[in-house]
Design a protein around this motif. Structure first.
Motif, PDB file in Angstrom:
ATOM      1  N   TYR A 156       0.863  -1.182   0.000  1.00  0.00           N
ATOM      2  CA  TYR A 156       0.000   0.000   0.000  1.00  0.00           C
ATOM      3  C   TYR A 156       0.906   1.240   0.000  1.00  0.00           C
ATOM      4  N   ILE A 157       1.018   1.860  -1.157  1.00  0.00           N
ATOM      5  CA  ILE A 157       2.031   2.919  -1.285  1.00  0.00           C
ATOM      6  C   ILE A 157       1.426   4.238  -1.762  1.00  0.00           C
ATOM      7  N   THR A 158       2.264   5.284  -1.699  1.00  0.00           N
ATOM      8  CA  THR A 158       1.922   6.557  -2.321  1.00  0.00           C
ATOM      9  C   THR A 158       3.046   6.945  -3.269  1.00  0.00           C
ATOM     10  N   ALA A 159       2.686   7.621  -4.346  1.00  0.00           N
ATOM     11  CA  ALA A 159       3.702   8.154  -5.246  1.00  0.00           C
ATOM     12  C   ALA A 159       4.132   9.549  -4.830  1.00  0.00           C
ATOM     13  N   VAL A 160       3.436  10.097  -3.842  1.00  0.00           N
ATOM     14  CA  VAL A 160       3.680  11.489  -3.435  1.00  0.00           C
ATOM     15  C   VAL A 160       3.960  11.590  -1.947  1.00  0.00           C
ATOM     16  N   PRO A 161       5.109  11.107  -1.484  1.00  0.00           N
ATOM     17  CA  PRO A 161       5.429  11.321  -0.072  1.00  0.00           C
ATOM     18  C   PRO A 161       5.498  12.816   0.205  1.00  0.00           C
ATOM     19  N   SER A 162       4.710  13.264   1.149  1.00  0.00           N
ATOM     20  CA  SER A 162       4.637  14.702   1.444  1.00  0.00           C
ATOM     21  C   SER A 162       5.568  15.029   2.600  1.00  0.00           C
ATOM     22  N   PRO A 163       5.675  16.315   2.966  1.00  0.00           N
ATOM     23  CA  PRO A 163       6.475  16.663   4.146  1.00  0.00           C
ATOM     24  C   PRO A 163       6.050  15.889   5.394  1.00  0.00           C
ATOM     25  N   LYS A 164       4.778  15.500   5.484  1.00  0.00           N
ATOM     26  CA  LYS A 164       4.356  14.707   6.643  1.00  0.00           C
ATOM     27  C   LYS A 164       5.120  13.390   6.719  1.00  0.00           C
ATOM     28  N   TYR A 165       5.567  12.896   5.571  1.00  0.00           N
ATOM     29  CA  TYR A 165       6.326  11.652   5.555  1.00  0.00           C
ATOM     30  C   TYR A 165       7.771  11.891   6.010  1.00  0.00           C
TER      31      TYR A 165
ATOM     32  N   ASP B  36      -2.569  14.692   1.157  1.00  0.00           N
ATOM     33  CA  ASP B  36      -2.842  14.569   2.595  1.00  0.00           C
ATOM     34  C   ASP B  36      -3.093  15.912   3.267  1.00  0.00           C
ATOM     35  N   GLY B  37      -3.212  16.973   2.473  1.00  0.00           N
ATOM     36  CA  GLY B  37      -3.545  18.276   3.030  1.00  0.00           C
ATOM     37  C   GLY B  37      -2.357  19.078   3.513  1.00  0.00           C
ATOM     38  N   SER B  38      -1.160  18.513   3.412  1.00  0.00           N
ATOM     39  CA  SER B  38       0.028  19.270   3.812  1.00  0.00           C
ATOM     40  C   SER B  38       0.495  20.140   2.647  1.00  0.00           C
ATOM     41  N   LEU B  39       1.367  21.080   2.974  1.00  0.00           N
ATOM     42  CA  LEU B  39       1.870  22.014   1.971  1.00  0.00           C
ATOM     43  C   LEU B  39       3.354  21.787   1.716  1.00  0.00           C
ATOM     44  N   GLY B  40       3.761  21.878   0.447  1.00  0.00           N
ATOM     45  CA  GLY B  40       5.179  21.897   0.135  1.00  0.00           C
ATOM     46  C   GLY B  40       5.714  20.591  -0.393  1.00  0.00           C
ATOM     47  N   SER B  41       6.987  20.647  -0.763  1.00  0.00           N
ATOM     48  CA  SER B  41       7.621  19.503  -1.396  1.00  0.00           C
ATOM     49  C   SER B  41       9.111  19.540  -1.079  1.00  0.00           C
ATOM     50  N   CYS B  42       9.551  18.679  -0.195  1.00  0.00           N
ATOM     51  CA  CYS B  42      10.962  18.672   0.212  1.00  0.00           C
ATOM     52  C   CYS B  42      11.884  18.331  -0.951  1.00  0.00           C
ATOM     53  N   THR B  43      11.350  17.515  -1.875  1.00  0.00           N
ATOM     54  CA  THR B  43      12.174  17.025  -2.969  1.00  0.00           C
ATOM     55  C   THR B  43      12.531  18.122  -3.963  1.00  0.00           C
ATOM     56  N   TYR B  44      11.888  19.286  -3.839  1.00  0.00           N
ATOM     57  CA  TYR B  44      12.204  20.340  -4.782  1.00  0.00           C
ATOM     58  C   TYR B  44      13.655  20.796  -4.619  1.00  0.00           C
ATOM     59  N   CYS B  45      14.115  20.870  -3.383  1.00  0.00           N
ATOM     60  CA  CYS B  45      15.477  21.336  -3.131  1.00  0.00           C
ATOM     61  C   CYS B  45      16.427  20.186  -2.794  1.00  0.00           C
ATOM     62  N   HIS B  46      15.846  19.067  -2.373  1.00  0.00           N
ATOM     63  CA  HIS B  46      16.654  17.865  -2.107  1.00  0.00           C
ATOM     64  C   HIS B  46      16.217  16.815  -3.109  1.00  0.00           C
ATOM     65  N   PRO B  47      16.654  16.930  -4.376  1.00  0.00           N
ATOM     66  CA  PRO B  47      16.019  16.113  -5.423  1.00  0.00           C
ATOM     67  C   PRO B  47      16.154  14.624  -5.173  1.00  0.00           C
ATOM     68  N   ARG B  48      15.021  13.957  -5.427  1.00  0.00           N
ATOM     69  CA  ARG B  48      14.969  12.517  -5.269  1.00  0.00           C
ATOM     70  C   ARG B  48      15.847  11.853  -6.319  1.00  0.00           C
ATOM     71  N   HIS B  49      16.419  10.674  -6.044  1.00  0.00           N
ATOM     72  CA  HIS B  49      16.340   9.940  -4.805  1.00  0.00           C
ATOM     73  C   HIS B  49      17.690   9.925  -4.095  1.00  0.00           C
ATOM     74  N   THR B  50      18.464  11.003  -4.314  1.00  0.00           N
ATOM     75  CA  THR B  50      19.708  11.110  -3.553  1.00  0.00           C
ATOM     76  C   THR B  50      19.499  11.959  -2.299  1.00  0.00           C
ATOM     77  N   PHE B  51      18.563  12.931  -2.374  1.00  0.00           N
ATOM     78  CA  PHE B  51      18.228  13.790  -1.230  1.00  0.00           C
ATOM     79  C   PHE B  51      19.488  14.352  -0.582  1.00  0.00           C
ATOM     80  N   SER B  52      20.326  14.896  -1.409  1.00  0.00           N
ATOM     81  CA  SER B  52      21.657  15.297  -0.958  1.00  0.00           C
ATOM     82  C   SER B  52      21.660  16.688  -0.347  1.00  0.00           C
ATOM     83  N   VAL B  53      22.266  16.811   0.822  1.00  0.00           N
ATOM     84  CA  VAL B  53      22.384  18.132   1.441  1.00  0.00           C
ATOM     85  C   VAL B  53      23.349  18.997   0.637  1.00  0.00           C
TER      86      VAL B  53
END
Lengths: 460, 460, 460
Positions: C80-89, C208-225
């Motif tokens: 049971y998955i989502t394609a859109v992990p939000s900031p809540k994740y 899920d009603g949350s706002l924003g997208s962490c992956t915009y600045c930490h691009p998936r799937h390396t999520f590099s600082v």
């Protein structure tokens, strides 16, 4: 990619400085500086630690100890320092570079640009334009901010709408625009308080009366030769609508190759030796300044290898330099000097290109310059005709559409057209150059004048 | 980051070349070339030393020995050489790449662009447009410089003000603008003297009658596959106001990731194998040309994976190629070919994105193309109406403001709008695309026409 | 350039996540995911393998397992998955970052921009703007595409020529332009089918009603600082005609130094510790977000260190944030908050610059903001006067030349003018800022109004 040449150069530098700066080092109280500044401004301490200066024991006080008579000197925790080490300070260790730079258009950048009204006023009155006293009398900054002139292309409209004369209007894009590149006049107040600062423009007038700022291209406190050799350093000023040399370079094959493989080249080779075996394509510094492996003389006079003046309304061979005339006020083309300059540039080209290749290219470039000059003559004539027909007024030089287009044909598009051609940037030669000048700006001027003519006929 | 794949590919290359170029190497007098050129042009010697060519013994004379019948051949210190090795020279070792490129829009870039008037004239007269004789008869360069056409958007105003017909005016932005990317017609004079040269445009007509220039993307003399894979190489031409693919890529997330981490990727992997394990985000070459780890066939036909023609006034599916029709003169959309192209592109996308992700994105893109097409219909209709009302004249195609705006809606803003959407560059889709086209250019056109209408009513 | 700090941070992360995400890992079926995805989407598998996530055992299902109640959850091969992990994740492991971001203008970017009409309508009706139900009722995308407003600056002309109300016209630059940066409203259909997707805009409204997208600045799937610290990441949105922060940075000395030597800096140092000993010049993240070696608090609220709002028609101190008021609808300047923000920013400056240096620079910047505000008052008054004289009509807000120029003085040139000054980009302050606003846009406005006045007098 350090090699033996870097080591040798370090030794040579140490020996050279033995005569002057080195002596000063004997009483160099570096430790007390670092003791505070490691906490107060850790960034600059870290930069200096990475510098070649730190490797050869050139510490803080060697450069920051105020010279006798420098008005910017002040007491700082028991040391007499300046916050603005000028080229006179660098001269002890780097005399040739400082001397070459002093006769370049770089060093005279403020007086050739935003401080020209002040320079002219000072000369007219027989005053020394470099002195703190003259500046106190004439206020160069205020003069730049309130003069109506195409030098400040927003000044006509600002005058028209009353802001130029409004005491609340700062016109401060002159400071944070023009002067950030051209340089400001730094005036000294009490206790080292500086006016017109921070500023590191290439043509800065320093409190000690010298011109220029070495740190503009060798950013403090690493003062890295590698950085100065990279095109982004030049691109801090040589970009934008009116002289996009950096963008032109980026578009050129030279720039492509730099972007694609530059990170693997040798950047730290000592001046004079840096050459075709160290890099695969040239950067700005390679062609305009470096010795390129001994093919030509290294120079810090950035115009030394040029034939054309590409920035004026009409292109002419390079002007006589400040060592011959007061070239802020007298602009005298010197065909012989220009031809010698081109020969030096071609010698650089020849290190990678055949003579036929390079010579043909310069012929093509010269044809572009000639085209622009002819187009300018037409444009200028059209403006005069519009004045004569009474379609526009001479009240302000740059407030009516034909005047603005006339300005842009020269100052923006016409420079891009010529400069694009000089360095193999086809989009700048064509789209952002000739087409923008001819179809967009001259086209708008022609259409606008025609509209004014029809309106006037109806009104008459 | 070399690995075993690089080594294997070197061996394979050596074997492949054994049949043709390799034989020629047996009598390869490399040493005499280097003896002089190490001094005369050290740059190119250094570049070649760094190349894979030098590693597998592909020396100077293998590529520079003039082929029989090549008019550019000439005696040079006892060797019969050419300064312009054409794709026919590269073909011996790289046959597939040369064949694919030959049917691409790249190879036909000059005839599809600035040399179209010449091409059409030659075809009309039943002459071979590629031959030196036809060029001697029709003078393609002069034809490009004196034709009034939107192909040369400055030509209308130049005609109007008398410069286009002025023998002193060179109109040389055609050479250093248009032809630097599109390619020139290189004509041969005596002793290897070349006219229309230097030029390395992708659609260059070479003295031997072949089209194109491999060195444009694989710059001499390193001929590096790594360089050709980097976006800056494509950005030498694919930038600027009318097709800013490089800027769009830089803005896209793909480009961000390349800029932030590309220096750590594997760039030297052999063609076909270079894939998702070597890089974190794609470059231009990845999507449009490379096999991406075997997911698709590698190609040098750069349009092979595209659905839309994005450069014409109205977007249509990809045209039939030169292997089917004379596509310089006949532009026939081929829906089936276009759909197959898109499928290949999607296959590349799928290596990193889900099917829903990629398919949805293409749907969004298609909607943008449809929007542009509708806006173009309106804009074009408005121009025809202005002609019919007598508000502007058809005398010259591109001298009156509504004509110029109409041109820019298509040629500049309308391309940015569509191309921005094709590659995820939102500023190019929106601000520099749709908004510039609709608010700024169409807005100016509408306002200008209204002004002309009011003037005309007053005059009538 | 990894060091002990990186290792320690890895351990800390593992411990932090022990409480929540880590537990979930125990039943983490990573192997089954990879078994397919190594073949189906090898790119993302490779990216993840390079990530710090893979090093500390954060595998696919930890982030992609749909949370209870998330409408985007669906069955996918038994999971049971989502394609859109939000900031809540992301929150389970990164709570402080998610909380800071949630009150930033980033998270509210869609509602402050293209989805403002929808947000206002929802609030007016007392509905929750974040809920799927409200979106189903009001259709935020359609509302954005059909509203006539300067928010969509092409909407006036599109309305005028009939395309805005034409059902065949998609107006899809709203999706692929505005919303790519600002974020879309993602609506969920059957079986995980998503509408308004793909989209990763900073202000995305997630299922899920949350706002924003962490992956915009930490691009998936390396999520590099490291990637998020590089200016190109910010430059994905902060570029272009209306807010060219990336270009300004590139021109600044900070950007020059980054371009020339950034590849040698330490980019992987843990948050909070990354400081002046790791880099030679700051990037966007350094000044606006990072702790810079402990000098200030790290933050993901990107406006936290700012004094001025530089994007509105008239600059004011920073608005109260969403934790205090509904700042989409109520924009209340908060002088105290703004002053505190500036003090934090200055603290960063002081790490490399003297207090006199930095304080003087901010004074110069404030003068530029004041200049712009005065110019805006004049421009706005001029437009009102043109309305009052009946020279233009209020029918559509952005279809007549004076209205368009008025808009550009603010939205494009006036922002460049102020933003250029804020970050030491002289060409943006001057040429692309003040001069474009005053000479080109206000100049055109004045000339156009004068022409209309003359026409009207003739007609009356």
């Amino acid at each position: 990619m350090r090699d033996w040449r870097v080591v040798l150069a370090g030794l040579a530098l140490a020996l050279l400085c033995g005569g002057s700066g080195w002596a000063a080092y004997e009483d160099n109280p570096a430790a007390p500086c670092l003791a505070c500044h490691e906490t107060v401004t850790p960034g600059i301490v870290h930069q200096w630690e990475q510098s070649k200066h730190s490797k050869v024991n050139i510490k803080c006080y060697i450069c920051h100890k105020a010279k006798e008579g420098d008005p910017s000197g002040y007491e700082h925790n028991g040391f007499y320092i300046t916050a603005v080490p000028s080229p006179k300070y660098c001269e002890s260790c780097h005399p040739a570079e400082v001397e070459q730079n002093a006769r370049s258009k770089h060093a005279w950048g403020a007086f050739l640009g935003p401080l020209k009204p002040y320079y002219k006023a000072a000369r007219d009155k027989g005053l020394d334009p470099m002195s703190q006293e003259t500046a106190a009398k004439l206020d160069p900054e205020r003069m730049a901010k309130t003069t109506v002139s195409p030098l400040f292309p927003d000044s006509s409209i600002l005058k028209k709408i009353g802001l130029l004369d409004n005491a609340d209007y700062n016109h401060n894009n002159v400071n944070l625009g023009c002067m950030e590149c051209h340089g400001s006049f730094i005036r000294v107040g009490k206790n080292g308080q500086l006016d017109g600062w921070p500023n590191a423009g290439v043509g800065r007038i320093n409190p000690d009366g010298s011109l220029g700022s070495c740190t503009y291209c060798h950013p403090r406190h690493t003062f890295s030769v590698a950085e100065a050799r990279k095109p982004e350093t030049c691109g801090q000023c040589h970009l934008g609508p009116d002289h996009p040399q950096h963008e032109i370079y980026e578009e050129s094959k030279h720039g492509n190759i730099y972007a694609a493989s530059g990170e693997e080249w040798n950047w730290d080779v000592p001046p004079g030796q840096w050459g075709p075996r160290d890099i695969v394509a040239p950067t700005c510094a390679t062609c305009h300044m470096s010795g390129f492996g001994g093919a030509v003389e290294t120079t810090h006079d950035v115009g030394d290898r040029l034939y054309w003046e590409l920035q004026p309304k009409k292109s002419v061979p390079q002007w006589k330099g400040p060592e011959e005339v007061d070239f802020v006020l007298e602009r005298i083309p010197d065909e012989k000097k220009a031809a010698a300059g081109r020969q030096k540039m071609k010698t650089v080209c020849y290190q990678c290109h055949s003579r036929q290749w390079a010579d043909n290219y310069f012929d093509e470039f010269d044809q572009v310059v000639s085209d622009y000059n002819m187009l300018w003559d037409y444009t200028d004539g059209l403006l005069q005709q519009a004045y004569e027909e009474g379609l526009i007024s001479k009240d302000l030089p740059l407030d009516e559409t034909p005047e603005i287009m006339h300005y842009l044909v020269w100052h923006h598009d016409g420079r891009r057209w010529r400069m694009g051609a000089s360095m193999m940037g086809p989009d700048w030669t064509h789209w952002n150059g000739a087409v923008d000048a001819i179809m967009n700006k001259l086209g708008t001027m022609i259409n606008d004048i025609e509209m004014r003519r029809r309106l006037k006929e109806l009104e008459d």
